[in-house]
Write a protein that holds these residues in place. Sequence first.
Motif, PDB file in Angstrom:
ATOM      1  N   PRO A 170       0.727  -1.307  -0.058  1.00 22.67           N
ATOM      2  CA  PRO A 170       0.079  -0.088  -0.161  1.00 22.67           C
ATOM      3  C   PRO A 170       0.897   1.260  -0.192  1.00 22.67           C
ATOM      4  O   PRO A 170       0.365   2.124  -0.083  1.00 22.67           O
ATOM      5  CB  PRO A 170      -0.966   0.043   1.345  1.00 22.67           C
ATOM      6  N   PHE A 171       2.094   1.146   0.227  1.00 24.63           N
ATOM      7  CA  PHE A 171       2.943   2.329   0.346  1.00 24.63           C
ATOM      8  C   PHE A 171       3.851   2.618  -0.939  1.00 24.63           C
ATOM      9  O   PHE A 171       4.820   3.528  -1.058  1.00 24.63           O
ATOM     10  CB  PHE A 171       3.748   2.483   1.468  1.00 24.63           C
ATOM     11  N   ILE A 172       3.456   1.786  -2.007  1.00 18.49           N
ATOM     12  CA  ILE A 172       4.248   1.827  -2.991  1.00 18.49           C
ATOM     13  C   ILE A 172       3.561   2.344  -4.393  1.00 18.49           C
ATOM     14  O   ILE A 172       2.166   2.029  -4.491  1.00 18.49           O
ATOM     15  CB  ILE A 172       5.106   0.581  -3.506  1.00 18.49           C
ATOM     16  N   SER A 173       4.098   3.237  -5.170  1.00 18.80           N
ATOM     17  CA  SER A 173       3.150   3.939  -6.170  1.00 18.80           C
ATOM     18  C   SER A 173       3.241   3.131  -7.304  1.00 18.80           C
ATOM     19  O   SER A 173       3.873   2.133  -7.544  1.00 18.80           O
ATOM     20  CB  SER A 173       3.913   5.206  -6.569  1.00 18.80           C
ATOM     21  N   GLN A 174       2.012   3.199  -8.217  1.00 20.75           N
ATOM     22  CA  GLN A 174       1.835   2.539  -9.421  1.00 20.75           C
ATOM     23  C   GLN A 174       3.106   2.609 -10.343  1.00 20.75           C
ATOM     24  O   GLN A 174       3.585   1.726 -10.921  1.00 20.75           O
ATOM     25  CB  GLN A 174       0.781   2.971  -9.950  1.00 20.75           C
ATOM     26  N   ASP A 175       3.553   3.996 -10.406  1.00 20.01           N
ATOM     27  CA  ASP A 175       4.725   4.216 -11.337  1.00 20.01           C
ATOM     28  C   ASP A 175       6.059   3.260 -10.791  1.00 20.01           C
ATOM     29  O   ASP A 175       6.708   2.736 -11.528  1.00 20.01           O
ATOM     30  CB  ASP A 175       5.133   5.508 -11.005  1.00 20.01           C
ATOM     31  N   ARG A 176       6.348   3.206  -9.545  1.00 20.11           N
ATOM     32  CA  ARG A 176       7.151   2.485  -9.187  1.00 20.11           C
ATOM     33  C   ARG A 176       7.208   0.927  -9.485  1.00 20.11           C
ATOM     34  O   ARG A 176       7.959   0.248  -9.771  1.00 20.11           O
ATOM     35  CB  ARG A 176       7.603   2.633  -7.541  1.00 20.11           C
ATOM     36  N   ALA A 177       5.979   0.507  -9.281  1.00 17.51           N
ATOM     37  CA  ALA A 177       5.377  -0.728  -9.401  1.00 17.51           C
ATOM     38  C   ALA A 177       5.877  -1.284 -11.001  1.00 17.51           C
ATOM     39  O   ALA A 177       6.266  -2.218 -11.427  1.00 17.51           O
ATOM     40  CB  ALA A 177       4.209  -1.570  -8.894  1.00 17.51           C
ATOM     41  N   GLU A 178       5.281  -0.381 -11.801  1.00 13.29           N
ATOM     42  CA  GLU A 178       5.480  -0.406 -13.191  1.00 13.29           C
ATOM     43  C   GLU A 178       6.953  -0.406 -13.767  1.00 13.29           C
ATOM     44  O   GLU A 178       7.356  -1.323 -14.406  1.00 13.29           O
ATOM     45  CB  GLU A 178       4.718   0.449 -14.263  1.00 13.29           C
ATOM     46  N   GLN A 179       7.761   0.375 -12.882  1.00 11.73           N
ATOM     47  CA  GLN A 179       9.030   0.561 -13.177  1.00 11.73           C
ATOM     48  C   GLN A 179       9.831  -1.085 -13.094  1.00 11.73           C
ATOM     49  O   GLN A 179      10.889  -1.220 -13.547  1.00 11.73           O
ATOM     50  CB  GLN A 179       9.967   1.269 -12.398  1.00 11.73           C
ATOM     51  N   LEU A 180       9.253  -1.477 -12.065  1.00 14.34           N
ATOM     52  CA  LEU A 180       9.796  -3.057 -11.611  1.00 14.34           C
ATOM     53  C   LEU A 180       9.102  -4.026 -12.260  1.00 14.34           C
ATOM     54  O   LEU A 180       9.530  -5.307 -12.179  1.00 14.34           O
ATOM     55  CB  LEU A 180       9.525  -3.193 -10.252  1.00 14.34           C
ATOM     56  N   GLY A 181       8.258  -3.726 -13.223  1.00 18.61           N
ATOM     57  CA  GLY A 181       7.737  -4.767 -13.968  1.00 18.61           C
ATOM     58  C   GLY A 181       6.403  -5.669 -13.268  1.00 18.61           C
ATOM     59  O   GLY A 181       6.359  -6.493 -13.618  1.00 18.61           O
TER      60      GLY A 181
END
Length: 525
Positions: A170-181
């Motif tokens: 819940p503390f990670i942004s969509q962008d960061r998750a996408e960057q990590l695939g």
Amino acid sequence: MAKVLVSDPIDQVGIDILSQVAQVDVKTGLSAEELVKIIPEYDALMLRSGTRVTKEIIEAGTQLKIIGRAGVGVDNIDVPSATRQGIVVVNSPEGNTIAAAEHALAMMLSLSRHVPQANQSMKANKWDRKNFMGTEVYKKTLGVVGLGKIGSHVANVAKAMGMKILAFDPFISQDRAEQLGCTLVDLDLLFAESDYITLHVPKTPETTHLIGREALAKMKPTARIINCSRGGIVNEDALAEAVEAGQIAGAALDVFEEEPLGESKLRGLESVILTPHLGASTAEAQVNVAIDVAEQIRDVLLGLTARSAVNIPGLTPDVMEKLRPYLKLSETLGNLVGQLAGGRIERLTVRFQGELATNKTQPLVVAAMKGLLSQALRERVNYVNAAIEAKERGIRIIETRDASVRDYSGSLHLSAQGSMGEHSVTGALLSDGEIRITDVDGFPINVPPSNYMLFTVHRDMPGIIGQIGSLLGSFNVNIASMQVGRKIVRGDAVMAVSLDDPLPEGLLSEITKVAGIRDAYTVKL
Ligand SMILES: NC(=O)c1ccc[n+]([C@@H]2O[C@H](COP(=O)([O-])OP(=O)(O)OC[C@H]3O[C@@H](n4cnc5c(N)ncnc54)[C@H](O)[C@@H]3O)[C@@H](O)[C@H]2O)c1
Ligand SMILES: O=C(O)[C@H](O)COP(=O)(O)O
């Protein structure tokens, strides 16, 4: 010489660093009672997850300045008790990241190819090629719960092995998750879709028993769980039941609710793999964490600041690097305004001006509180307990910002409201990092702080400066420098005098008797 107790096995490189500044005693496997008995002798304690640092141990550690955890998790340390006692708690947030991530990946591959079970069977002189049919991880779904440092590395490597990654954090942004695939999903979907579920969260009230009966009921019968984070995030009884009943296919655990793990149903389950908290146990990680934490203990014992203190709010290493010069400024101004205000302080306002208004500044507020309380608490107050001490004294702390102020490259304005009135000071840093006091009670000045200072508020009229100079001279007090700040000619003015010696008793009241002097204050910085 300072004394450091090392209560768990740590790499020799750490002992060597500590030995530069302290006598180091390595005593592992001590009971809580033994620790309480010997801890009063020590200035620092260094440990891993094998030592439980309780309130009783902390309270007995009257000399303790720092507790260093050679690893990440500080849940075996009573951090609130340490904070109350002004003891810095430090860890090594990144030293064993790769080791823990690789252990989780090893667990996942062991689960998919039954490596430990096949090895055991070989050691029992068998040649069994039928019972260890595996599954591939390629094109399977990995659910990562907690996409922080370890979770991200696991996700990265798993992606390279052709896995699809779902993540819940819940503390990670969509962008960061996408960057990590990774695809961010809710927990229910992660539970329902994943073939492997790996946990990389801290132990908190929200994550305790995150994997319990309810969660297990949502998983596929082919799902396998990996926990290399913290014991207690998986409910071990519920897990054993689910594996036994074939509700899920298996699990691999490195961490347990009670460590060392005692009698447990899990030990007898063929499709459960257990390791004794080995996540950080690589040669490389142990060197990393030993250096990281020993250096911080050494620095704190030398009076420097720790770079990864977990109980100094907001003081992360990158923030620290940026703010380091301003910490001293803030503390000095807090100390100065506290002495000018005198008596009981009810409110401290900290205003960040100019460039400083756009920075992360919470540690500077803590530094101001430390300075403010330093006259009352002396060395008992530090960055760790300043906020608690201020709160307990009922001091309201107000933080404001004004980016429009254009003096220096940012300045700090502190005002303290106390039982004897309100005073304010402003200060800034010169380009060489030197501190300047640039304003006292609204009067512009430009003086460096010095050990002993005299401030007066007086009428701007001929003769006053001479009289103060003569008075100081008659008491054999040497003036190092002196400056007057005023807003209008022959109005009120402030005089700031830096002295080589403390003001002798009685001199301050003589100064206040000089005609035209409205107030006089002596401060020690
Ligand atoms: N087995 C070992 O030997 C070993 C070694 C190192 C670390 N650890 C443990 O691994 C865990 C992760 O360490 P890290 O360095 O990656 O930490 P980290 O702080 O980098 O990452 C933790 C992540 O968990 C997330 N999180 C917090 N609460 C959550 C919740 N309720 N639900 C989902 N996500 C949540 C955070 O947002 C963060 O991204 C810690 O518990 C640490 O103590 C174990
Ligand atoms: O939090 C950690 O760093 C790990 O759990 C490692 O613990 P250890 O240092 O006792 O191996």
